[in-house]
Write a protein that holds these residues in place. Structure first.
Motif, PDB file in Angstrom:
ATOM      1  N   GLU A   1      -0.864  -8.671  36.189  1.00 17.67           N
ATOM      2  CA  GLU A   1      -0.368  -7.280  36.829  1.00 17.67           C
ATOM      3  C   GLU A   1       0.787  -6.898  36.219  1.00 17.67           C
ATOM      4  O   GLU A   1       1.283  -5.314  35.383  1.00 17.67           O
ATOM      5  CB  GLU A   1      -0.766  -6.894  38.373  1.00 17.67           C
ATOM      6  CG  GLU A   1      -1.046  -5.542  37.869  1.00 17.67           C
ATOM      7  CD  GLU A   1      -2.064  -4.975  39.504  1.00 17.67           C
ATOM      8  OE1 GLU A   1      -1.095  -4.312  40.233  1.00 17.67           O
ATOM      9  OE2 GLU A   1      -2.631  -5.885  40.020  1.00 17.67           O
ATOM     10  N   GLU A   2       1.560  -7.377  37.138  1.00 19.74           N
ATOM     11  CA  GLU A   2       3.640  -7.207  36.401  1.00 19.74           C
ATOM     12  C   GLU A   2       3.521  -7.189  35.430  1.00 19.74           C
ATOM     13  O   GLU A   2       4.516  -6.793  35.073  1.00 19.74           O
ATOM     14  CB  GLU A   2       4.107  -7.368  38.011  1.00 19.74           C
ATOM     15  CG  GLU A   2       3.968  -6.643  39.002  1.00 19.74           C
ATOM     16  CD  GLU A   2       3.608  -5.281  39.704  1.00 19.74           C
ATOM     17  OE1 GLU A   2       4.156  -4.417  38.787  1.00 19.74           O
ATOM     18  OE2 GLU A   2       2.216  -5.400  40.743  1.00 19.74           O
TER      19      GLU A   2
ATOM     20  N   TRP B   1       7.863  -7.360  38.406  1.00 21.50           N
ATOM     21  CA  TRP B   1       8.009  -5.840  39.332  1.00 21.50           C
ATOM     22  C   TRP B   1       9.157  -6.037  38.983  1.00 21.50           C
ATOM     23  O   TRP B   1       9.309  -4.377  38.982  1.00 21.50           O
ATOM     24  CB  TRP B   1       7.281  -5.983  41.282  1.00 21.50           C
ATOM     25  CG  TRP B   1       7.727  -4.510  41.070  1.00 21.50           C
ATOM     26  CD1 TRP B   1       6.306  -3.701  41.500  1.00 21.50           C
ATOM     27  CD2 TRP B   1       8.695  -4.313  42.069  1.00 21.50           C
ATOM     28  NE1 TRP B   1       6.973  -2.497  42.055  1.00 21.50           N
ATOM     29  CE2 TRP B   1       8.189  -3.257  42.898  1.00 21.50           C
ATOM     30  CE3 TRP B   1       9.270  -4.856  42.968  1.00 21.50           C
ATOM     31  CZ2 TRP B   1       8.863  -2.552  43.439  1.00 21.50           C
ATOM     32  CZ3 TRP B   1      10.220  -4.119  44.053  1.00 21.50           C
ATOM     33  CH2 TRP B   1      10.273  -2.610  44.423  1.00 21.50           C
ATOM     34  N   HIS B   2      10.313  -6.603  40.093  1.00 22.44           N
ATOM     35  CA  HIS B   2      11.941  -6.075  40.097  1.00 22.44           C
ATOM     36  C   HIS B   2      12.474  -5.141  38.582  1.00 22.44           C
ATOM     37  O   HIS B   2      12.834  -4.851  39.530  1.00 22.44           O
ATOM     38  CB  HIS B   2      12.076  -7.125  41.103  1.00 22.44           C
ATOM     39  CG  HIS B   2      13.787  -6.942  40.758  1.00 22.44           C
ATOM     40  ND1 HIS B   2      14.646  -6.384  41.727  1.00 22.44           N
ATOM     41  CD2 HIS B   2      15.084  -7.595  40.288  1.00 22.44           C
ATOM     42  CE1 HIS B   2      15.722  -6.763  41.289  1.00 22.44           C
ATOM     43  NE2 HIS B   2      16.140  -7.330  40.825  1.00 22.44           N
ATOM     44  N   CYS B   3      12.068  -6.710  38.548  1.00 26.24           N
ATOM     45  CA  CYS B   3      12.548  -5.470  36.490  1.00 26.24           C
ATOM     46  C   CYS B   3      12.544  -4.547  35.956  1.00 26.24           C
ATOM     47  O   CYS B   3      12.829  -4.051  35.353  1.00 26.24           O
ATOM     48  CB  CYS B   3      12.813  -7.196  35.291  1.00 26.24           C
ATOM     49  SG  CYS B   3      13.191  -8.127  36.307  1.00 26.24           S
ATOM     50  N   GLN B   4      11.443  -4.230  36.537  1.00 24.73           N
ATOM     51  CA  GLN B   4      10.808  -3.223  35.754  1.00 24.73           C
ATOM     52  C   GLN B   4      11.354  -1.443  36.865  1.00 24.73           C
ATOM     53  O   GLN B   4      11.076  -0.711  35.976  1.00 24.73           O
ATOM     54  CB  GLN B   4       9.107  -2.475  36.318  1.00 24.73           C
ATOM     55  CG  GLN B   4       8.267  -3.688  35.642  1.00 24.73           C
ATOM     56  CD  GLN B   4       6.902  -3.629  36.344  1.00 24.73           C
ATOM     57  OE1 GLN B   4       5.947  -2.590  36.102  1.00 24.73           O
ATOM     58  NE2 GLN B   4       6.147  -5.067  36.936  1.00 24.73           N
TER      59      GLN B   4
ATOM     60  N   THR C   1       9.295 -14.260  43.955  1.00 25.14           N
ATOM     61  CA  THR C   1       8.050 -15.527  43.110  1.00 25.14           C
ATOM     62  C   THR C   1       8.319 -14.932  42.309  1.00 25.14           C
ATOM     63  O   THR C   1       8.938 -13.610  41.562  1.00 25.14           O
ATOM     64  CB  THR C   1       6.701 -15.152  43.864  1.00 25.14           C
ATOM     65  OG1 THR C   1       6.750 -13.004  43.850  1.00 25.14           O
ATOM     66  CG2 THR C   1       6.464 -15.298  45.597  1.00 25.14           C
ATOM     67  N   VAL C   2       7.509 -15.350  40.716  1.00 23.82           N
ATOM     68  CA  VAL C   2       7.679 -14.796  39.547  1.00 23.82           C
ATOM     69  C   VAL C   2       7.326 -13.679  39.274  1.00 23.82           C
ATOM     70  O   VAL C   2       7.793 -12.494  38.694  1.00 23.82           O
ATOM     71  CB  VAL C   2       7.450 -16.414  38.772  1.00 23.82           C
ATOM     72  CG1 VAL C   2       5.440 -15.978  38.957  1.00 23.82           C
ATOM     73  CG2 VAL C   2       7.562 -15.585  37.124  1.00 23.82           C
ATOM     74  N   GLY C   3       6.246 -13.533  40.674  1.00 24.97           N
ATOM     75  CA  GLY C   3       5.753 -11.807  40.016  1.00 24.97           C
ATOM     76  C   GLY C   3       6.123 -10.488  40.874  1.00 24.97           C
ATOM     77  O   GLY C   3       6.153  -9.811  40.385  1.00 24.97           O
ATOM     78  N   GLN C   4       7.133 -11.332  41.958  1.00 23.28           N
ATOM     79  CA  GLN C   4       7.861 -10.162  42.317  1.00 23.28           C
ATOM     80  C   GLN C   4       9.016  -9.892  41.672  1.00 23.28           C
ATOM     81  O   GLN C   4       9.533  -8.436  41.869  1.00 23.28           O
ATOM     82  CB  GLN C   4       8.083 -10.256  43.940  1.00 23.28           C
ATOM     83  CG  GLN C   4       7.306 -10.484  44.964  1.00 23.28           C
ATOM     84  CD  GLN C   4       8.090 -10.990  45.981  1.00 23.28           C
ATOM     85  OE1 GLN C   4       8.694 -12.346  46.288  1.00 23.28           O
ATOM     86  NE2 GLN C   4       7.755 -10.862  47.174  1.00 23.28           N
ATOM     87  N   MET C   5       9.711 -10.798  40.870  1.00 21.90           N
ATOM     88  CA  MET C   5      10.745 -10.786  40.006  1.00 21.90           C
ATOM     89  C   MET C   5      10.195  -9.544  38.547  1.00 21.90           C
ATOM     90  O   MET C   5      11.146  -9.097  38.387  1.00 21.90           O
ATOM     91  CB  MET C   5      11.309 -11.932  39.253  1.00 21.90           C
ATOM     92  CG  MET C   5      11.888 -11.930  38.333  1.00 21.90           C
ATOM     93  SD  MET C   5      11.271 -11.833  36.635  1.00 21.90           S
ATOM     94  CE  MET C   5      11.218 -12.990  36.155  1.00 21.90           C
TER      95      MET C   5
ATOM     96  N   ALA D   1      14.739  -1.296  45.019  1.00 19.38           N
ATOM     97  CA  ALA D   1      14.482  -2.101  43.534  1.00 19.38           C
ATOM     98  C   ALA D   1      13.633  -3.954  44.754  1.00 19.38           C
ATOM     99  O   ALA D   1      13.474  -4.690  44.150  1.00 19.38           O
ATOM    100  CB  ALA D   1      15.240  -2.505  43.098  1.00 19.38           C
ATOM    101  N   LYS D   2      13.599  -4.453  46.260  1.00 18.11           N
ATOM    102  CA  LYS D   2      13.055  -5.453  46.570  1.00 18.11           C
ATOM    103  C   LYS D   2      12.113  -5.242  47.041  1.00 18.11           C
ATOM    104  O   LYS D   2      11.457  -4.350  47.334  1.00 18.11           O
ATOM    105  CB  LYS D   2      14.267  -5.691  48.359  1.00 18.11           C
ATOM    106  CG  LYS D   2      13.856  -6.587  48.795  1.00 18.11           C
ATOM    107  CD  LYS D   2      15.002  -6.515  50.000  1.00 18.11           C
ATOM    108  CE  LYS D   2      16.795  -7.300  49.726  1.00 18.11           C
ATOM    109  NZ  LYS D   2      17.320  -7.587  50.866  1.00 18.11           N
TER     110      LYS D   2
END
Length: 147
Positions: free
Chosen positions: A95-96, A38-41, A32-36, A85-86
């Motif tokens: 939040e992210e 988070w992942h990019c951090q 999802t866009v929120g997971q992305m 990173a998953k």
């Protein structure tokens, strides 16, 4: 290849981040866009913290993948994600996103850092390689969500 150390490029990434919205469907992949966000951090945090690797990076991984991190060829869609990173749980974009913006800006400010520890997976990298790799990863995922 652009670098996240370039002021114009950093501004471009921040502007594109501002276009992200909850519910944007990915053009590929399952995040999802929120997971992305988070992942990019994760890779930004690796660069910001600049910790020495706990073990020696695998030479085969370095040989196979390192140059692809910062060259002009786009990443392939649906590449496997490293388990650490998953994003395995839901993440809230509201939040992210501020955390990601803060990390992009913090990484950009490291342009003058005199020493970079080796990347834990890809080994010794120059400042130039770090900046290009960070840009390329962010660009890949922003394109994944159409921004």
């Amino acid at each position: 290849m652009k670098s996240l150390f370039e002021s114009d490029t950093c501004s471009e990434i921040l502007s594109r981040l501002d276009k992200l919205e909850d519910g944007i469907p990915p053009q590929w992949g399952r995040m999802t866009v929120g997971q992305m966000a988070w992942h990019c951090q994760i890779p930004l945090k690796v660069g910001i913290e600049n910790k020495p690797p706990k073990k020696k990076p695998n030479p085969l991984i370095i040989w196979l993948f390192k140059k692809g991190l910062y060259n002009d060829r786009p990443y392939r869609k649906n590449l496997p994600t490293s388990p650490f990173a998953k994003a395995s749980e839901p993440r809230d974009l509201k939040e992210e996103l501020p955390k990601l913006r803060e990390m992009v800006e913090a990484f950009h400010r490291l342009e003058g850092r005199p020493e970079w520890n080796p990347h834990p997976i890809f080994g010794v990298m120059t400042r130039e390689q770090w900046g290009k790799m960070q840009y390329k990863h962010l660009d890949h995922h922003l394109k994944q969500f159409g921004v």
